[in-house]
Scaffold this motif. Sequence first.
Motif, PDB file in Angstrom:
ATOM      1  N   GLY A  60      51.988  34.080  47.614  1.00  0.00           N
ATOM      2  CA  GLY A  60      52.588  35.342  48.010  1.00  0.00           C
ATOM      3  C   GLY A  60      53.608  35.159  49.103  1.00  0.00           C
ATOM      4  O   GLY A  60      53.943  34.031  49.480  1.00  0.00           O
ATOM      5  N   TYR A  62      54.512  35.140  52.804  1.00  0.00           N
ATOM      6  CA  TYR A  62      53.798  34.894  54.059  1.00  0.00           C
ATOM      7  C   TYR A  62      54.737  34.943  55.255  1.00  0.00           C
ATOM      8  O   TYR A  62      55.877  34.461  55.177  1.00  0.00           O
ATOM      9  CB  TYR A  62      53.146  33.504  54.044  1.00  0.00           C
ATOM     10  N   SER A  94      54.137  43.957  47.376  1.00  0.00           N
ATOM     11  CA  SER A  94      53.340  45.035  47.955  1.00  0.00           C
ATOM     12  C   SER A  94      52.367  44.545  49.020  1.00  0.00           C
ATOM     13  O   SER A  94      51.748  45.357  49.703  1.00  0.00           O
ATOM     14  CB  SER A  94      52.568  45.760  46.851  1.00  0.00           C
ATOM     15  N   THR A  95      52.246  43.217  49.177  1.00  0.00           N
ATOM     16  CA  THR A  95      51.323  42.651  50.162  1.00  0.00           C
ATOM     17  C   THR A  95      52.018  41.570  50.970  1.00  0.00           C
ATOM     18  O   THR A  95      52.731  40.737  50.418  1.00  0.00           O
ATOM     19  CB  THR A  95      50.083  42.035  49.467  1.00  0.00           C
ATOM     20  N   TRP A  97      51.215  38.450  53.732  1.00  0.00           N
ATOM     21  CA  TRP A  97      50.139  37.539  54.097  1.00  0.00           C
ATOM     22  C   TRP A  97      50.522  36.738  55.336  1.00  0.00           C
ATOM     23  O   TRP A  97      51.701  36.536  55.609  1.00  0.00           O
ATOM     24  CB  TRP A  97      49.873  36.551  52.964  1.00  0.00           C
ATOM     25  N   PHE A 116      47.231  44.472  59.874  1.00  0.00           N
ATOM     26  CA  PHE A 116      46.702  43.345  59.094  1.00  0.00           C
ATOM     27  C   PHE A 116      45.180  43.336  59.176  1.00  0.00           C
ATOM     28  O   PHE A 116      44.599  43.685  60.202  1.00  0.00           O
ATOM     29  CB  PHE A 116      47.239  42.013  59.626  1.00  0.00           C
ATOM     30  N   SER A 139      46.014  39.900  55.669  1.00  0.00           N
ATOM     31  CA  SER A 139      46.933  40.547  54.734  1.00  0.00           C
ATOM     32  C   SER A 139      47.153  41.986  55.149  1.00  0.00           C
ATOM     33  O   SER A 139      46.359  42.577  55.896  1.00  0.00           O
ATOM     34  CB  SER A 139      46.416  40.488  53.301  1.00  0.00           C
ATOM     35  N   LYS A 140      48.261  42.530  54.631  1.00  0.00           N
ATOM     36  CA  LYS A 140      48.620  43.917  54.902  1.00  0.00           C
ATOM     37  C   LYS A 140      49.390  44.436  53.700  1.00  0.00           C
ATOM     38  O   LYS A 140      50.285  43.762  53.194  1.00  0.00           O
ATOM     39  CB  LYS A 140      49.506  43.985  56.149  1.00  0.00           C
ATOM     40  N   GLU A 141      49.048  45.626  53.256  1.00  0.00           N
ATOM     41  CA  GLU A 141      49.838  46.289  52.224  1.00  0.00           C
ATOM     42  C   GLU A 141      51.115  46.787  52.885  1.00  0.00           C
ATOM     43  O   GLU A 141      51.074  47.331  53.988  1.00  0.00           O
ATOM     44  CB  GLU A 141      49.057  47.448  51.614  1.00  0.00           C
ATOM     45  N   VAL A 142      52.240  46.576  52.214  1.00  0.00           N
ATOM     46  CA  VAL A 142      53.523  46.993  52.776  1.00  0.00           C
ATOM     47  C   VAL A 142      54.192  47.987  51.836  1.00  0.00           C
ATOM     48  O   VAL A 142      53.977  47.968  50.627  1.00  0.00           O
ATOM     49  CB  VAL A 142      54.454  45.781  53.033  1.00  0.00           C
TER      50      VAL A 142
END
Length: 153
Positions: A60, A62, A94-95, A97, A116, A139-142
Motif C-alpha cells: 500500500g 506508506y 483509501s488507506t 499506512w 492512525f 493505518s488510517k482511512e483517508v
Amino acid sequence: MQAADHPAIRRLSESLGRQAEPGNWSAGECQVVVKNPAGELLGWARAHWWEPADPLAPAGYYLAGIEVACGYRQRGVARSLTEARLSWIAQRASTAWCVVNAQNTASLALHRALGFEELARAPRFGTVVFNGGSGLLLSKEVVSSRGPAKAQV
C-alpha cells in the motif's frame, strides 16, 4: 521537493545522525519540504507505494521518512508534512499506512492525533527492522481531497 533541496536535506539528516539520500528516491513518490520565509529547510518527508512482502503489513501507500530540524520540532512542521503526504495518498488510495518504532513517542503521538490506529506490533515489517524493541503497523482511512498536496507552516 526539488533537486536543489537535496544538499540541504543531506545536511539536515547528517545533523540528526542519519543518512538520508534523496538522490536515490523515486520520482513517482511524494516528496515534500517545509522552508521558512528565508528559504531555510525546516523539514522534509516522503510517502510511496511499498510492498513489504510481510504477512502482517500489506502492500500500500506508506508514509516513509520524515525529518525536522531540532529547533523547529513541536511547532507543527511534522504535522504539516504528514497532512500533505496524507492528501497525496488520498488521491491514490483509501488507506494510508506507516510503521513506527514503538519507542518513538513523538511520532506515535502525531500519528494518533491524526487518526492512525495500531494494527500490529513486530520486531520488523518487511525490510524495516526495529532496533531495541518493536515496531507498530499503523493505518488510517483517508478521504480524497480536490486540490494538490501542499505543506504550509
